[in-house]
Scaffold this motif. Sequence first.
Motif, PDB file in Angstrom:
ATOM      1  N   CYS A   1       0.797  -1.230   0.000  1.00  0.00           N
ATOM      2  CA  CYS A   1       0.000   0.000   0.000  1.00  0.00           C
ATOM      3  C   CYS A   1       0.829   1.280   0.000  1.00  0.00           C
ATOM      4  CB  CYS A   1      -0.927   0.003   1.215  1.00  0.00           C
ATOM      5  SG  CYS A   1      -2.232  -1.231   1.150  1.00  0.00           S
ATOM      6  N   ILE A   2       1.940   1.287   0.719  1.00  0.00           N
ATOM      7  CA  ILE A   2       2.693   2.536   0.884  1.00  0.00           C
ATOM      8  C   ILE A   2       3.183   3.101  -0.454  1.00  0.00           C
ATOM      9  CG2 ILE A   2       4.731   3.581   1.914  1.00  0.00           C
ATOM     10  CD1 ILE A   2       2.367   3.055   3.814  1.00  0.00           C
ATOM     11  N   PRO A   3       3.777   2.302  -1.356  1.00  0.00           N
ATOM     12  CA  PRO A   3       4.179   2.881  -2.643  1.00  0.00           C
ATOM     13  C   PRO A   3       3.008   3.480  -3.421  1.00  0.00           C
ATOM     14  CG  PRO A   3       5.229   0.746  -2.311  1.00  0.00           C
ATOM     15  CD  PRO A   3       4.203   0.884  -1.249  1.00  0.00           C
ATOM     16  N   LEU A   4       1.849   2.803  -3.395  1.00  0.00           N
ATOM     17  CA  LEU A   4       0.671   3.328  -4.092  1.00  0.00           C
ATOM     18  C   LEU A   4       0.195   4.640  -3.466  1.00  0.00           C
ATOM     19  CD1 LEU A   4      -1.383   0.039  -4.637  1.00  0.00           C
ATOM     20  CD2 LEU A   4      -0.174   1.371  -6.377  1.00  0.00           C
ATOM     21  N   MET A   5       0.256   4.726  -2.138  1.00  0.00           N
ATOM     22  CA  MET A   5      -0.160   5.963  -1.465  1.00  0.00           C
ATOM     23  C   MET A   5       0.759   7.117  -1.830  1.00  0.00           C
ATOM     24  SD  MET A   5      -0.736   6.719   2.597  1.00  0.00           S
ATOM     25  CE  MET A   5      -2.400   6.075   2.564  1.00  0.00           C
TER      26      MET A   5
ATOM     27  N   MET B   1      -9.283   6.030  -7.156  1.00  0.00           N
ATOM     28  CA  MET B   1      -9.523   4.583  -7.203  1.00  0.00           C
ATOM     29  C   MET B   1      -8.420   3.787  -6.499  1.00  0.00           C
ATOM     30  SD  MET B   1     -12.414   4.690  -8.406  1.00  0.00           S
ATOM     31  CE  MET B   1     -12.683   2.932  -8.360  1.00  0.00           C
ATOM     32  N   PRO B   2      -7.133   3.983  -6.836  1.00  0.00           N
ATOM     33  CA  PRO B   2      -6.103   3.273  -6.064  1.00  0.00           C
ATOM     34  C   PRO B   2      -6.081   3.703  -4.604  1.00  0.00           C
ATOM     35  CG  PRO B   2      -5.080   4.875  -7.528  1.00  0.00           C
ATOM     36  CD  PRO B   2      -6.517   4.770  -7.926  1.00  0.00           C
ATOM     37  N   TYR B   3      -6.441   4.981  -4.321  1.00  0.00           N
ATOM     38  CA  TYR B   3      -6.465   5.439  -2.929  1.00  0.00           C
ATOM     39  C   TYR B   3      -7.547   4.711  -2.144  1.00  0.00           C
ATOM     40  CZ  TYR B   3      -6.225   8.602   1.049  1.00  0.00           C
ATOM     41  OH  TYR B   3      -6.061   9.129   2.316  1.00  0.00           O
ATOM     42  N   PHE B   4      -8.680   4.425  -2.764  1.00  0.00           N
ATOM     43  CA  PHE B   4      -9.727   3.642  -2.116  1.00  0.00           C
ATOM     44  C   PHE B   4      -9.217   2.254  -1.734  1.00  0.00           C
ATOM     45  CE2 PHE B   4     -13.880   5.817  -3.450  1.00  0.00           C
ATOM     46  CZ  PHE B   4     -14.133   6.184  -2.133  1.00  0.00           C
ATOM     47  N   LEU B   5      -8.501   1.624  -2.656  1.00  0.00           N
ATOM     48  CA  LEU B   5      -7.960   0.290  -2.376  1.00  0.00           C
ATOM     49  C   LEU B   5      -6.945   0.347  -1.236  1.00  0.00           C
ATOM     50  CD1 LEU B   5      -7.465  -1.094  -6.008  1.00  0.00           C
ATOM     51  CD2 LEU B   5      -9.276  -1.679  -4.378  1.00  0.00           C
TER      52      LEU B   5
ATOM     53  N   LEU C   1      -5.532  -0.972   4.269  1.00  0.00           N
ATOM     54  CA  LEU C   1      -4.998  -0.476   5.538  1.00  0.00           C
ATOM     55  C   LEU C   1      -6.044  -0.557   6.644  1.00  0.00           C
ATOM     56  CD1 LEU C   1      -2.926   2.656   4.418  1.00  0.00           C
ATOM     57  CD2 LEU C   1      -2.047   0.467   5.243  1.00  0.00           C
ATOM     58  N   LEU C   2      -7.300  -0.260   6.292  1.00  0.00           N
ATOM     59  CA  LEU C   2      -8.363  -0.350   7.294  1.00  0.00           C
ATOM     60  C   LEU C   2      -8.516  -1.765   7.813  1.00  0.00           C
ATOM     61  CD1 LEU C   2     -10.942   0.725   8.778  1.00  0.00           C
ATOM     62  CD2 LEU C   2     -12.202  -0.013   6.736  1.00  0.00           C
ATOM     63  N   LEU C   3      -8.499  -2.743   6.905  1.00  0.00           N
ATOM     64  CA  LEU C   3      -8.692  -4.135   7.312  1.00  0.00           C
ATOM     65  C   LEU C   3      -7.603  -4.581   8.284  1.00  0.00           C
ATOM     66  CD1 LEU C   3      -9.762  -5.759   3.920  1.00  0.00           C
ATOM     67  CD2 LEU C   3     -11.222  -5.271   5.885  1.00  0.00           C
ATOM     68  N   VAL C   4      -6.358  -4.258   7.954  1.00  0.00           N
ATOM     69  CA  VAL C   4      -5.269  -4.709   8.825  1.00  0.00           C
ATOM     70  C   VAL C   4      -5.211  -3.861  10.090  1.00  0.00           C
ATOM     71  CG1 VAL C   4      -3.449  -3.293   7.780  1.00  0.00           C
ATOM     72  CG2 VAL C   4      -2.868  -5.469   8.836  1.00  0.00           C
ATOM     73  N   TYR C   5      -5.490  -2.550   9.977  1.00  0.00           N
ATOM     74  CA  TYR C   5      -5.477  -1.677  11.152  1.00  0.00           C
ATOM     75  C   TYR C   5      -6.558  -2.081  12.155  1.00  0.00           C
ATOM     76  CZ  TYR C   5      -6.746   2.422  13.927  1.00  0.00           C
ATOM     77  OH  TYR C   5      -7.091   3.253  14.960  1.00  0.00           O
ATOM     78  N   ALA C   6      -7.771  -2.279  11.661  1.00  0.00           N
ATOM     79  CA  ALA C   6      -8.864  -2.677  12.551  1.00  0.00           C
ATOM     80  C   ALA C   6      -8.604  -4.051  13.150  1.00  0.00           C
ATOM     81  CB  ALA C   6     -10.189  -2.660  11.787  1.00  0.00           C
ATOM     82  N   SER C   7      -8.001  -4.946  12.372  1.00  0.00           N
ATOM     83  CA  SER C   7      -7.660  -6.271  12.906  1.00  0.00           C
ATOM     84  C   SER C   7      -6.656  -6.144  14.047  1.00  0.00           C
ATOM     85  CB  SER C   7      -7.088  -7.158  11.795  1.00  0.00           C
ATOM     86  OG  SER C   7      -8.048  -7.389  10.782  1.00  0.00           O
ATOM     87  N   VAL C   8      -5.653  -5.298  13.855  1.00  0.00           N
ATOM     88  CA  VAL C   8      -4.653  -5.075  14.909  1.00  0.00           C
ATOM     89  C   VAL C   8      -5.308  -4.490  16.155  1.00  0.00           C
ATOM     90  CG1 VAL C   8      -2.654  -3.675  15.547  1.00  0.00           C
ATOM     91  CG2 VAL C   8      -2.685  -4.860  13.350  1.00  0.00           C
TER      92      VAL C   8
END
Length: 365
Positions: free
Chosen positions: A144-148, A264-268, A273-280
């Motif tokens: 995600c970081i390179p795309l962001m 569009m890539p920002y949504f992804l 990030l939300l999925l892994v952040y909320a899981s953590v």
Amino acid sequence: MNRYVFYVLWCDGITITGLLLYTLLLNERFNGSMLAIVISAVSGMIFLVTMTKSLGYFPRKGLPEIFRMFLPAGARISLLIFFSIMTITKGCIMIGYASSFFNLYLTDVNTITIMVFIFLAVSWGATRSSKTILSTLEIVLFICIPLMYYAFTKAIFSQGIEWNSIKAMADYAFIWPKWGTITAANSVFSGFVGLIVFNRVVPSKIKWKFTPIVLIVNLHILVTGLIISIGIHGTYGVGNYIAPTYSALDSIGMMSGLFSRTIMPYFLIVLFLLLVYASVTIHVGLELLKGCFSMKFQNNLRKEQLLSWAICCLFTIVTVIYFSSFNLKQIIYHTVNWLELRFYTEFLMVALVALFAVLKRRRKV
């Protein structure tokens, strides 16, 4: 510094910034939000350094084990339940916000439907082991970081950005902010909360030379997003949008590959990030709650999993009801108040761990 510690801090700062802080700070852009960022950086780094230094005295121990060493059962269980609820609530708020923002663009899908599917994925992730979650976090960040950075670079160098609007904000740089704005901005540094559980599997101590890196990493995404929003929409126009950063990126073309717009890539990126952040976050809250029970219960994998899923289902229902009962403006107002309570909660957590570290050090002497 262990790289997984850096990942936890980095993911927390990026995700809560992208989903929540841009909107809150831009709403207070004329009322000291820039100075609030500076003040929050000082307080946030004090919290981070104090917590990591204190956890260094308790190798391979999480907060439940530390409390078990120093507190009676009643105080230990009460504090763990309170800290657990606050931590899980943080993840639920982020899921609710993300679902509301996604619904602005995915108009054919109901917000509740988006929220439930995200909760299912997050609940499955949160019930995995700490090592599995940290490994997944590393993979997601590398994707995600390179795309962001690519999306933000496109925005910064686009012809639509107006630098005079950004320069005009210098007139409001030294206005003293509200306390709620400071506590909201401070949440970008609250990733250290995850270390109270992950200290069991990775050493959480941070050397002094890495402290500036953590500070820069947590602030630069926040400042960049604010610059893009104000530069694209204007000093006053940015207040006309519910999600100004999303709208700013939506206005920028990206004639490359599968995507025609930067949003569009920002949504992804935000979704992953939300999925892994909320899981953590929810995993940390569940581990704190499990610490209220005996070691016999914690060693029973089946009962432990049933408890975790039951708690996730309960918070899913509460979150869906809450976000269905209030509009986004009311939710933002409530969230500012909740972030203030979060600040006091984290202060109490840091103070307790620091106190117990001092007691342990004196006992050794």
